[in-house]
Design a protein around this motif. Structure first.
Motif, mmCIF file in Angstrom:
data_model
loop_
_atom_site.group_PDB
_atom_site.id
_atom_site.type_symbol
_atom_site.label_atom_id
_atom_site.label_comp_id
_atom_site.label_asym_id
_atom_site.label_seq_id
_atom_site.Cartn_x
_atom_site.Cartn_y
_atom_site.Cartn_z
ATOM 1 N N ASP A 6 0.808 -1.218 0.000
ATOM 2 C CA ASP A 6 0.000 0.000 0.000
ATOM 3 C C ASP A 6 0.845 1.274 0.000
ATOM 4 O O ASP A 6 0.336 2.343 -0.301
ATOM 5 N N PHE A 7 2.135 1.191 0.336
ATOM 6 C CA PHE A 7 3.003 2.354 0.176
ATOM 7 C C PHE A 7 2.972 2.804 -1.279
ATOM 8 O O PHE A 7 2.960 3.981 -1.570
ATOM 9 N N PHE A 8 2.988 1.849 -2.178
ATOM 10 C CA PHE A 8 3.026 2.162 -3.604
ATOM 11 C C PHE A 8 1.631 2.461 -4.143
ATOM 12 O O PHE A 8 1.442 3.373 -4.925
ATOM 13 N N ARG A 9 0.655 1.689 -3.698
ATOM 14 C CA ARG A 9 -0.707 1.819 -4.224
ATOM 15 C C ARG A 9 -1.437 3.026 -3.633
ATOM 16 O O ARG A 9 -2.072 3.788 -4.353
ATOM 17 N N GLU A 10 -1.375 3.233 -2.337
ATOM 18 C CA GLU A 10 -2.164 4.273 -1.671
ATOM 19 C C GLU A 10 -1.366 5.527 -1.304
ATOM 20 O O GLU A 10 -1.949 6.583 -1.119
ATOM 21 N N SER A 11 -0.055 5.410 -1.193
ATOM 22 C CA SER A 11 0.744 6.522 -0.668
ATOM 23 C C SER A 11 1.553 7.254 -1.720
ATOM 24 O O SER A 11 2.352 8.121 -1.389
ATOM 25 N N SER A 36 3.724 4.300 8.933
ATOM 26 C CA SER A 36 2.433 3.693 8.603
ATOM 27 C C SER A 36 2.006 4.105 7.196
ATOM 28 O O SER A 36 2.497 5.089 6.645
ATOM 29 N N ALA A 37 1.069 3.352 6.643
ATOM 30 C CA ALA A 37 0.560 3.658 5.311
ATOM 31 C C ALA A 37 -0.217 4.971 5.296
ATOM 32 O O ALA A 37 -0.457 5.524 4.232
ATOM 33 N N LEU A 38 -0.611 5.478 6.447
ATOM 34 C CA LEU A 38 -1.246 6.798 6.514
ATOM 35 C C LEU A 38 -0.222 7.907 6.743
ATOM 36 O O LEU A 38 -0.510 9.067 6.491
ATOM 37 N N GLY A 39 0.951 7.558 7.227
ATOM 38 C CA GLY A 39 1.976 8.564 7.478
ATOM 39 C C GLY A 39 2.694 9.004 6.217
ATOM 40 O O GLY A 39 2.985 10.187 6.037
#
Length: 137
Positions: A6-11, A36-39
């Motif tokens: 998700d670092f790549f997909r969402e961030s 975190s993936a939100l950070g």
């Protein structure tokens, strides 16, 4: 080293990593695998906002708007609420199941000497420059 997918997909994280992301991580003494993936979107969003306004992003500027938090075994960034307008008034609150998939990458792909921060070291705090309001951004 392993990073969550998700670092790549969402961030919006990409290899090669920007110098600004590296500067923020090194300045707070954090390893990218501890974020975190939100950070991570907080960092990339700030960088995009700076670039859109033709302002060079820097750790000092980022530190005016955000501070480090530690929740659930990962570091993140929260908006400062005193003295400045937050750049992201309505940040994402959750990404469901972001820890389920991860990928391995070679350590040499990110050519930075990031230190892995032990939980016992606490949350890093960096004071904001006293004259940040007078600076021409």
């Amino acid at each position: 080293m392993s990073l969550y997918a998700d670092f790549f997909r969402e961030s919006n994280f990409r290899l090669s990593m920007s110098k600004f992301i590296g500067e923020v991580l090194i300045s707070y003494c954090l390893h990218i695998s501890q974020i975190s993936a939100l950070g991570l979107p907080r960092i990339t969003h700030f960088e995009f906002i700076c670039q859109a306004n033709r302002v060079e992003p820097s750790f000092e500027k980022f530190n005016v708007f955000y501070f480090v938090t530690y929740i659930g075994g990962f570091y993140s960034f929260s908006s400062c609420t005193t003295g400045v307008d937050p750049c992201n008034r309505d940040p994402s609150k959750s990404l469901h199941d972001w820890k389920q998939k991860f990928i391995y990458i070679r350590r040499g792909v990110i050519p930075l000497d990031m230190q892995y921060r032990a939980e016992s070291e606490g949350v890093p705090r960096v004071n904001v420059s006293v004259d940040f309001i007078e600076q021409e951004w």
